[in-house]
Design an enzyme around this catalytic site. Structure first.
Site, PDB file in Angstrom:
ATOM      1  N   GLU A   1       0.037   8.257  -0.627  1.00 11.56           N
ATOM      2  CA  GLU A   1       1.304   8.994  -0.734  1.00 11.56           C
ATOM      3  C   GLU A   1       2.338   8.181  -1.513  1.00 11.56           C
ATOM      4  O   GLU A   1       2.593   7.023  -1.205  1.00 11.56           O
ATOM      5  CB  GLU A   1       1.832   9.292   0.679  1.00 11.56           C
ATOM      6  CG  GLU A   1       3.155  10.040   0.643  1.00 11.56           C
ATOM      7  CD  GLU A   1       3.557  10.529   2.031  1.00 11.56           C
ATOM      8  OE1 GLU A   1       2.713  11.105   2.749  1.00 11.56           O
ATOM      9  OE2 GLU A   1       4.722  10.330   2.398  1.00 11.56           O
TER      10      GLU A   1
ATOM     11  N   THR B   1       6.112  12.817  -2.235  1.00 12.53           N
ATOM     12  CA  THR B   1       7.075  13.395  -1.295  1.00 12.53           C
ATOM     13  C   THR B   1       8.133  14.237  -2.017  1.00 12.53           C
ATOM     14  O   THR B   1       8.291  14.160  -3.242  1.00 12.53           O
ATOM     15  CB  THR B   1       7.791  12.313  -0.466  1.00 12.53           C
ATOM     16  OG1 THR B   1       8.548  11.500  -1.358  1.00 12.53           O
ATOM     17  CG2 THR B   1       6.813  11.478   0.320  1.00 12.53           C
TER      18      THR B   1
ATOM     19  N   ARG C   1       8.468  21.865   7.034  1.00 12.67           N
ATOM     20  CA  ARG C   1       9.796  22.450   7.258  1.00 12.67           C
ATOM     21  C   ARG C   1      10.873  21.528   6.706  1.00 12.67           C
ATOM     22  O   ARG C   1      11.838  21.950   6.085  1.00 12.67           O
ATOM     23  CB  ARG C   1      10.031  22.656   8.758  1.00 12.67           C
ATOM     24  CG  ARG C   1      11.341  23.355   9.045  1.00 12.67           C
ATOM     25  CD  ARG C   1      11.839  23.074  10.448  1.00 12.67           C
ATOM     26  NE  ARG C   1      12.256  21.686  10.616  1.00 12.67           N
ATOM     27  CZ  ARG C   1      12.727  21.171  11.738  1.00 12.67           C
ATOM     28  NH1 ARG C   1      12.806  21.928  12.825  1.00 12.67           N
ATOM     29  NH2 ARG C   1      13.092  19.901  11.801  1.00 12.67           N
ATOM     30  N   GLY C   2      10.713  20.214   6.962  1.00 13.58           N
ATOM     31  CA  GLY C   2      11.727  19.237   6.559  1.00 13.58           C
ATOM     32  C   GLY C   2      12.664  18.926   7.707  1.00 13.58           C
ATOM     33  O   GLY C   2      12.642  19.584   8.757  1.00 13.58           O
TER      34      GLY C   2
ATOM     35  N   ALA D   1       7.436  25.433   9.276  1.00 14.00           N
ATOM     36  CA  ALA D   1       6.407  25.181   8.268  1.00 14.00           C
ATOM     37  C   ALA D   1       5.320  26.252   8.271  1.00 14.00           C
ATOM     38  O   ALA D   1       4.740  26.552   7.223  1.00 14.00           O
ATOM     39  CB  ALA D   1       5.802  23.797   8.493  1.00 14.00           C
TER      40      ALA D   1
ATOM     41  N   HIS E   1       6.402  15.602  17.860  1.00 19.32           N
ATOM     42  CA  HIS E   1       7.571  15.745  16.988  1.00 19.32           C
ATOM     43  C   HIS E   1       8.850  15.574  17.808  1.00 19.32           C
ATOM     44  O   HIS E   1       8.940  16.087  18.938  1.00 19.32           O
ATOM     45  CB  HIS E   1       7.550  17.122  16.306  1.00 19.32           C
ATOM     46  CG  HIS E   1       8.648  17.276  15.299  1.00 19.32           C
ATOM     47  ND1 HIS E   1       9.795  17.992  15.547  1.00 19.32           N
ATOM     48  CD2 HIS E   1       8.793  16.773  14.053  1.00 19.32           C
ATOM     49  CE1 HIS E   1      10.589  17.938  14.485  1.00 19.32           C
ATOM     50  NE2 HIS E   1      10.005  17.204  13.563  1.00 19.32           N
TER      51      HIS E   1
ATOM     52  N   LYS F   1       3.725   1.103  -3.654  1.00 17.72           N
ATOM     53  CA  LYS F   1       3.265  -0.265  -3.907  1.00 17.72           C
ATOM     54  C   LYS F   1       1.749  -0.297  -3.774  1.00 17.72           C
ATOM     55  O   LYS F   1       1.171   0.464  -3.019  1.00 17.72           O
ATOM     56  CB  LYS F   1       3.884  -1.221  -2.897  1.00 17.72           C
ATOM     57  CG  LYS F   1       5.402  -1.204  -2.946  1.00 17.72           C
ATOM     58  CD  LYS F   1       5.962  -2.450  -2.315  1.00 17.72           C
ATOM     59  CE  LYS F   1       7.457  -2.490  -2.467  1.00 17.72           C
ATOM     60  NZ  LYS F   1       8.148  -2.122  -1.241  1.00 17.72           N
TER      61      LYS F   1
HETATM   62  P1  FAD Z   1       7.310  22.258  11.727  1.00 16.11           P
HETATM   63  O1  FAD Z   1       5.849  22.282  11.804  1.00 16.11           O
HETATM   64  O2  FAD Z   1       8.011  23.523  11.347  1.00 16.11           O
HETATM   65  O3  FAD Z   1       7.852  21.752  13.158  1.00 16.11           O
HETATM   66  C1  FAD Z   1       9.206  21.406  13.345  1.00 16.11           C
HETATM   67  C2  FAD Z   1       9.565  21.534  14.833  1.00 16.11           C
HETATM   68  O4  FAD Z   1       9.609  22.920  15.198  1.00 16.11           O
HETATM   69  C3  FAD Z   1       8.528  20.908  15.780  1.00 16.11           C
HETATM   70  O5  FAD Z   1       9.233  20.366  16.876  1.00 16.11           O
HETATM   71  C4  FAD Z   1       7.635  22.076  16.196  1.00 16.11           C
HETATM   72  O6  FAD Z   1       7.064  21.878  17.478  1.00 16.11           O
HETATM   73  C5  FAD Z   1       8.623  23.256  16.168  1.00 16.11           C
HETATM   74  N1  FAD Z   1       7.997  24.513  15.689  1.00 16.11           N
HETATM   75  C6  FAD Z   1       7.131  24.638  14.640  1.00 16.11           C
HETATM   76  N2  FAD Z   1       6.829  25.928  14.425  1.00 16.11           N
HETATM   77  C7  FAD Z   1       7.514  26.635  15.349  1.00 16.11           C
HETATM   78  C8  FAD Z   1       7.623  28.040  15.615  1.00 16.11           C
HETATM   79  N3  FAD Z   1       6.976  28.944  14.872  1.00 16.11           N
HETATM   80  N4  FAD Z   1       8.432  28.420  16.643  1.00 16.11           N
HETATM   81  C9  FAD Z   1       9.112  27.512  17.385  1.00 16.11           C
HETATM   82  N5  FAD Z   1       9.034  26.163  17.165  1.00 16.11           N
HETATM   83  C10 FAD Z   1       8.265  25.745  16.159  1.00 16.11           C
HETATM   84  N6  FAD Z   1      10.004  15.169   5.040  1.00 16.11           N
HETATM   85  C11 FAD Z   1      10.598  15.354   3.840  1.00 16.11           C
HETATM   86  O7  FAD Z   1      11.808  15.624   3.781  1.00 16.11           O
HETATM   87  N7  FAD Z   1       9.899  15.254   2.670  1.00 16.11           N
HETATM   88  C12 FAD Z   1       8.577  14.957   2.652  1.00 16.11           C
HETATM   89  O8  FAD Z   1       7.971  14.863   1.582  1.00 16.11           O
HETATM   90  C13 FAD Z   1       7.909  14.757   3.907  1.00 16.11           C
HETATM   91  N8  FAD Z   1       6.576  14.494   3.948  1.00 16.11           N
HETATM   92  C14 FAD Z   1       5.952  14.370   5.170  1.00 16.11           C
HETATM   93  C15 FAD Z   1       4.560  14.172   5.196  1.00 16.11           C
HETATM   94  C16 FAD Z   1       3.890  14.031   6.402  1.00 16.11           C
HETATM   95  C17 FAD Z   1       2.382  13.829   6.411  1.00 16.11           C
HETATM   96  C18 FAD Z   1       4.625  14.068   7.630  1.00 16.11           C
HETATM   97  C19 FAD Z   1       3.921  13.859   8.950  1.00 16.11           C
HETATM   98  C20 FAD Z   1       5.994  14.286   7.611  1.00 16.11           C
HETATM   99  C21 FAD Z   1       6.678  14.454   6.390  1.00 16.11           C
HETATM  100  N9  FAD Z   1       8.054  14.702   6.323  1.00 16.11           N
HETATM  101  C22 FAD Z   1       8.677  14.878   5.101  1.00 16.11           C
HETATM  102  C23 FAD Z   1       8.843  14.784   7.556  1.00 16.11           C
HETATM  103  C24 FAD Z   1       8.966  16.233   8.086  1.00 16.11           C
HETATM  104  O9  FAD Z   1       9.710  17.004   7.172  1.00 16.11           O
HETATM  105  C25 FAD Z   1       9.679  16.194   9.434  1.00 16.11           C
HETATM  106  O10 FAD Z   1       8.876  15.564  10.389  1.00 16.11           O
HETATM  107  C26 FAD Z   1      10.237  17.536   9.943  1.00 16.11           C
HETATM  108  O11 FAD Z   1      11.147  17.234  10.996  1.00 16.11           O
HETATM  109  C27 FAD Z   1       9.199  18.505  10.492  1.00 16.11           C
HETATM  110  O12 FAD Z   1       8.455  19.098   9.511  1.00 16.11           O
HETATM  111  P2  FAD Z   1       7.162  19.978   9.899  1.00 16.11           P
HETATM  112  O13 FAD Z   1       6.628  20.538   8.670  1.00 16.11           O
HETATM  113  O14 FAD Z   1       6.263  19.202  10.765  1.00 16.11           O
HETATM  114  O15 FAD Z   1       7.878  21.129  10.775  1.00 16.11           O
END
Ligand code: FAD
Length: 291
Positions: A17, A48, A107-108, A127, A152, A274
């Site tokens: 990454e 990212t 989702r972010g 997401a 999370h 890196k």
């Molecule tokens: P989701 O899967 O939407 O979950 C977010 C929260 O909502 C969780 O607590 C979940 O339990 C809850 N939830 C999910 N779906 C629902 C639903 N339908 N109804 C009710 N609750 C729900 N951040 C960046 O800004 N840029 C990046 O490039 C980036 N890359 C990442 C790469 C990886 C591999 C990881 C692990 C994280 C990355 N992040 C990045 C961080 C990420 O954006 C955050 O962790 C963010 O807070 C959650 O994103 P998510 O896609 O997991 O969200």
């Protein structure tokens, strides 16, 4: 090769990454490090999106450059932060135009200064909705989603978080990449819990070779990753940068060896642009060729 196909082979799939550099000099360094990372036979790279205030254009620039340089598949991360559905579709079109193969659909985080995530009008809330959008409008893109072995930070409990992860899987994600963790026991317990609720796609552990204690603490706070005593204690034995580098890399190497021994589908390394730590940690490990 499709994302799912990488994971049909017997050898573990290695991915790296990257993040978009802020300066021209940073881009030059990135190019040099990508060349060196290629020697470690990754199956694909990811870049990212939006993290640390970077721009969409910068992510697309990295996607385009790394694709041209390496010829390997590349994934753009994409978050729902601040974008309407039509803006997300516009980004996805541009990503495909510059050669993007896969999307890390996220989702972010809430923007700085805000406590909780609020979708913009005409935007997406979670997401799993982004996965739905990609499957509907860009069915040829491979989809990676995020999983959280240590839960999370916004989830009320582990089971709810797992059920929400399952929504992303059911929407059509190809693989899960986990948040970084320093204790493999957390990953193995998470995989068991995922299997218990019927998640069957590959769950790829995310590993960060930390190179100093201040960085480990900063990242632990940001991602809520627990630092176990077997990493903390030896690291704090000396402030010397070479000592901390060696301890961090050694810990990530031991994590990787155990994960591979226990048959993980691959490892996603958070290399932070890196190559030195990734190269050092893979020394002495028998790494797969290309995945
Ligand atoms: P989701 O899967 O939407 O979950 C977010 C929260 O909502 C969780 O607590 C979940 O339990 C809850 N939830 C999910 N779906 C629902 C639903 N339908 N109804 C009710 N609750 C729900 N951040 C960046 O800004 N840029 C990046 O490039 C980036 N890359 C990442 C790469 C990886 C591999 C990881 C692990 C994280 C990355 N992040 C990045 C961080 C990420 O954006 C955050 O962790 C963010 O807070 C959650 O994103 P998510 O896609 O997991 O969200």
């Amino acid at each position: 090769m499709s994302l799912a196909q990488h994971f049909q082979s017997d050898s573990p799939v290695i991915s790296f990454e990257l993040f978009p550099p802020k300066t021209e000099k940073g881009f030059k360094t990135l190019e040099k490090n990508v060349q060196q990372l290629l020697e470690l036979n990754p199956a694909f790279f990811t870049c990212t999106y939006g993290a640390g205030g970077s721009s969409q254009a910068a992510t697309l620039d990295v996607v385009s450059k790394v694709k041209k340089m390496t010829g390997l598949p590349i994934a753009s991360h994409l978050t729902c932060v601040g974008s309407t559905v039509s803006e997300l579709v516009d980004y996805l079109n541009r990503a495909v135009d510059v050669g993007c193969d896969y999307i890390v659909a996220l989702r972010g985080d809430p923007p700085k200064g805000e406590d909780s995530f609020t979708a913009v009008e005409g935007g997406l809330r979670y997401a799993n909705e982004l996965v739905d959008l990609i499957k509907d409008k860009f069915p040829s893109l491979g989809i990676i989603v995020a999983g959280y072995p240590e839960v999370h930070q916004e989830a009320p409990d582990a089971q709810t978080d797992l059920l929400n992860l399952k929504r992303k899987v059911d929407a059509g994600a190809d693989i899960i990449v986990t948040q970084l963790f320093y204790d493999n026991a957390d990953y193995f317990a998470f995989v068991d819990q995922c299997h218990d609720i019927g998640i069957e796609i590959p769950i790829v552990p995310g590993i960060l070779p930390v190179t100093n204690f201040a960085q480990a603490e900063r990242i632990a706070k940001l991602c809520k990753a627990r630092i176990p005593d077997e990493l903390r204690d030896p690291m704090l034995q000396s402030d010397a940068p070479e000592h901390q580098f060696e301890v961090g890399v050694d810990h990530a190497r031991r994590q990787s060896i155990e994960l591979l021994d226990r048959g993980v589908p691959g490892i996603h390394y958070y290399v932070l642009n890196k190559s030195e730590a990734a190269k050092a940690l893979m020394e002495g490990m028998s790494m797969p060729a290309g995945g």
